[in-house]
Design a protein around this motif. Structure first.
Motif, PDB file in Angstrom:
ATOM      1  N   ALA A  46       0.862  -1.194   0.000  1.00 49.54           N
ATOM      2  CA  ALA A  46       0.000   0.000   0.000  1.00 49.54           C
ATOM      3  C   ALA A  46       0.887   1.229   0.000  1.00 49.54           C
ATOM      4  O   ALA A  46       2.030   1.184   0.471  1.00 49.54           O
ATOM      5  CB  ALA A  46      -0.902   0.010   1.234  1.00 49.54           C
ATOM      6  N   SER A  47       0.365   2.333  -0.504  1.00 46.59           N
ATOM      7  CA  SER A  47       1.152   3.567  -0.456  1.00 46.59           C
ATOM      8  C   SER A  47       1.281   4.016   0.996  1.00 46.59           C
ATOM      9  O   SER A  47       0.385   3.782   1.822  1.00 46.59           O
ATOM     10  CB  SER A  47       0.485   4.669  -1.287  1.00 46.59           C
ATOM     11  N   CYS A  48       2.389   4.647   1.312  1.00 43.92           N
ATOM     12  CA  CYS A  48       2.611   5.143   2.676  1.00 43.92           C
ATOM     13  C   CYS A  48       1.588   6.223   3.024  1.00 43.92           C
ATOM     14  O   CYS A  48       1.146   6.343   4.169  1.00 43.92           O
ATOM     15  CB  CYS A  48       4.020   5.707   2.805  1.00 43.92           C
ATOM     16  N   ALA A  49       1.224   7.021   1.998  1.00 46.41           N
ATOM     17  CA  ALA A  49       0.293   8.130   2.214  1.00 46.41           C
ATOM     18  C   ALA A  49      -1.084   7.656   2.659  1.00 46.41           C
ATOM     19  O   ALA A  49      -1.820   8.421   3.296  1.00 46.41           O
ATOM     20  CB  ALA A  49       0.169   8.961   0.941  1.00 46.41           C
ATOM     21  N   ALA A  50      -1.430   6.405   2.362  1.00 50.69           N
ATOM     22  CA  ALA A  50      -2.741   5.897   2.768  1.00 50.69           C
ATOM     23  C   ALA A  50      -2.927   6.031   4.278  1.00 50.69           C
ATOM     24  O   ALA A  50      -4.023   6.325   4.752  1.00 50.69           O
ATOM     25  CB  ALA A  50      -2.910   4.441   2.343  1.00 50.69           C
ATOM     26  N   CYS A  51      -1.865   5.834   5.040  1.00 50.61           N
ATOM     27  CA  CYS A  51      -1.944   5.968   6.504  1.00 50.61           C
ATOM     28  C   CYS A  51      -1.270   7.241   7.005  1.00 50.61           C
ATOM     29  O   CYS A  51      -1.792   7.925   7.883  1.00 50.61           O
ATOM     30  CB  CYS A  51      -1.299   4.769   7.189  1.00 50.61           C
ATOM     31  N   HIS A  52      -0.092   7.542   6.453  1.00 54.18           N
ATOM     32  CA  HIS A  52       0.694   8.672   6.960  1.00 54.18           C
ATOM     33  C   HIS A  52       0.249  10.006   6.369  1.00 54.18           C
ATOM     34  O   HIS A  52       0.742  11.053   6.798  1.00 54.18           O
ATOM     35  CB  HIS A  52       2.182   8.445   6.689  1.00 54.18           C
ATOM     36  N   GLY A  53      -0.657   9.989   5.415  1.00 58.58           N
ATOM     37  CA  GLY A  53      -1.186  11.218   4.826  1.00 58.58           C
ATOM     38  C   GLY A  53      -0.328  11.726   3.685  1.00 58.58           C
ATOM     39  O   GLY A  53       0.865  11.427   3.598  1.00 58.58           O
TER      40      GLY A  53
ATOM     41  N   ASN B  41       0.872  14.565   3.209  1.00 52.59           N
ATOM     42  CA  ASN B  41       1.962  15.418   3.673  1.00 52.59           C
ATOM     43  C   ASN B  41       2.906  14.709   4.641  1.00 52.59           C
ATOM     44  O   ASN B  41       3.841  15.319   5.154  1.00 52.59           O
ATOM     45  CB  ASN B  41       1.400  16.679   4.346  1.00 52.59           C
ATOM     46  N   GLY B  42       2.618  13.439   4.948  1.00 57.44           N
ATOM     47  CA  GLY B  42       3.465  12.689   5.861  1.00 57.44           C
ATOM     48  C   GLY B  42       3.281  13.051   7.320  1.00 57.44           C
ATOM     49  O   GLY B  42       4.072  12.657   8.177  1.00 57.44           O
ATOM     50  N   ASP B  43       2.204  13.780   7.637  1.00 59.21           N
ATOM     51  CA  ASP B  43       1.976  14.244   9.007  1.00 59.21           C
ATOM     52  C   ASP B  43       1.111  13.289   9.832  1.00 59.21           C
ATOM     53  O   ASP B  43       0.719  13.601  10.958  1.00 59.21           O
ATOM     54  CB  ASP B  43       1.340  15.638   8.998  1.00 59.21           C
ATOM     55  N   GLY B  44       0.797  12.123   9.265  1.00 61.43           N
ATOM     56  CA  GLY B  44      -0.008  11.137   9.980  1.00 61.43           C
ATOM     57  C   GLY B  44      -1.494  11.394   9.916  1.00 61.43           C
ATOM     58  O   GLY B  44      -2.281  10.689  10.541  1.00 61.43           O
ATOM     59  N   LYS B  45      -1.897  12.387   9.126  1.00 63.00           N
ATOM     60  CA  LYS B  45      -3.312  12.741   9.056  1.00 63.00           C
ATOM     61  C   LYS B  45      -3.906  12.213   7.752  1.00 63.00           C
ATOM     62  O   LYS B  45      -3.689  12.756   6.681  1.00 63.00           O
ATOM     63  CB  LYS B  45      -3.474  14.248   9.157  1.00 63.00           C
ATOM     64  N   SER B  46      -4.622  11.124   7.886  1.00 59.09           N
ATOM     65  CA  SER B  46      -5.320  10.533   6.743  1.00 59.09           C
ATOM     66  C   SER B  46      -6.592   9.900   7.274  1.00 59.09           C
ATOM     67  O   SER B  46      -6.753   9.739   8.485  1.00 59.09           O
ATOM     68  CB  SER B  46      -4.447   9.467   6.072  1.00 59.09           C
ATOM     69  N   LYS B  47      -7.491   9.523   6.377  1.00 51.88           N
ATOM     70  CA  LYS B  47      -8.737   8.883   6.826  1.00 51.88           C
ATOM     71  C   LYS B  47      -8.437   7.587   7.565  1.00 51.88           C
ATOM     72  O   LYS B  47      -9.010   7.298   8.605  1.00 51.88           O
ATOM     73  CB  LYS B  47      -9.653   8.622   5.630  1.00 51.88           C
ATOM     74  N   MET B  48      -7.517   6.783   7.045  1.00 49.76           N
ATOM     75  CA  MET B  48      -7.154   5.540   7.724  1.00 49.76           C
ATOM     76  C   MET B  48      -6.394   5.825   9.015  1.00 49.76           C
ATOM     77  O   MET B  48      -6.558   5.124  10.002  1.00 49.76           O
ATOM     78  CB  MET B  48      -6.313   4.655   6.801  1.00 49.76           C
ATOM     79  N   GLY B  49      -5.571   6.854   8.987  1.00 52.33           N
ATOM     80  CA  GLY B  49      -4.743   7.177  10.147  1.00 52.33           C
ATOM     81  C   GLY B  49      -5.531   7.601  11.362  1.00 52.33           C
ATOM     82  O   GLY B  49      -5.136   7.321  12.499  1.00 52.33           O
ATOM     83  N   THR B  50      -6.674   8.245  11.145  1.00 50.77           N
ATOM     84  CA  THR B  50      -7.466   8.717  12.286  1.00 50.77           C
ATOM     85  C   THR B  50      -8.022   7.571  13.109  1.00 50.77           C
ATOM     86  O   THR B  50      -8.310   7.728  14.294  1.00 50.77           O
ATOM     87  CB  THR B  50      -8.628   9.625  11.823  1.00 50.77           C
ATOM     88  N   ALA B  51      -8.157   6.396  12.495  1.00 54.71           N
ATOM     89  CA  ALA B  51      -8.683   5.235  13.215  1.00 54.71           C
ATOM     90  C   ALA B  51      -7.576   4.345  13.778  1.00 54.71           C
ATOM     91  O   ALA B  51      -7.850   3.356  14.434  1.00 54.71           O
ATOM     92  CB  ALA B  51      -9.577   4.423  12.291  1.00 54.71           C
TER      93      ALA B  51
END
Length: 195
Positions: A118-125, A127-137
């Motif tokens: 999976a792309s890193c951005a899917a979780c890390h966002g 911008n790489g700040d950890g803010k993504s839809k998957m990351g919030t959960a």
């Protein structure tokens, strides 16, 4: 839990004000003494000068000593008690790929789109700040790669090892199928996010 947190924060604030008003502590004249007292009082919730978070459930801004007093700094540091430390042979590694614009761009493409599974951005966002839809959960939340105060202390070898093995007890999956050269390209790109 929020009432308890409010009582702790309120109690700490009252204790700090009382300490400053009634203890005779002079920040200008007795800064080593004041620094030690405040570390003991405030260290329950605040990190002091980049030290690990003393209490995993309370988040207070970083405190750093400057000009005879503690100064608040925006805290982006994340506690990672569940993240295992890489073996010594990995920790000693540094990125063997030259840091060129081409390598950074290749890492960016991997981060945003092509890394598998999976792309890193899917979780890390994006911008790489950890803010993504998957990351919030995610518990714990994805690492914030934009946090310079934290990322500067994570060796290349630790990042490489986590990418290859994942992080047990966290949502970080293994990218063991990623060729080493692409893993190092990713690390070059990730490093740019905290600059």
């Amino acid at each position: 839990m929020s009432n308890w947190r409010g009582m702790v924060v309120g109690g700490s604030f009252i204790a700090l004000v009382g300490l400053m008003l009634f203890s005779g502590v002079s920040f200008a004249n007795e800064s080593p003494h004041a620094k030690e007292i405040l570390k003991q009082t405030c260290g329950t919730c605040h990190r002091m000068e980049g030290k690990p978070d003393p209490h995993p459930n309370l988040k207070g801004p970083d405190l750093s000593w400057s000009d005879g007093r503690f100064r608040l700094e925006d805290s982006c540091w994340q506690s990672r008690k569940k993240t295992a430390k890489a073996p010594d042979e990995f920790l000693a590694r540094t990125n063997p790929i030259p840091e060129t614009p081409e390598m950074i761009q290749a890492g960016k493409i991997l981060f945003l789109k092509t890394a598998k599974p999976a792309s890193c951005a899917a979780c890390h966002g994006e911008n790489g700040d950890g803010k993504s839809k998957m990351g919030t959960a995610s518990v714990p939340p994805p690492r914030d790669f934009t946090c310079h105060s934290m990322m500067k202390d994570i060796p290349d070898g630790q990042l490489f090892w986590i990418l290859k093995n994942g992080s047990h007890g966290t949502p970080m999956i293994s990218f063991s199928g990623l060729p080493d050269v692409e893993t190092w390209q990713l690390i070059h790109y990730i490093r740019t996010l905290a600059r």
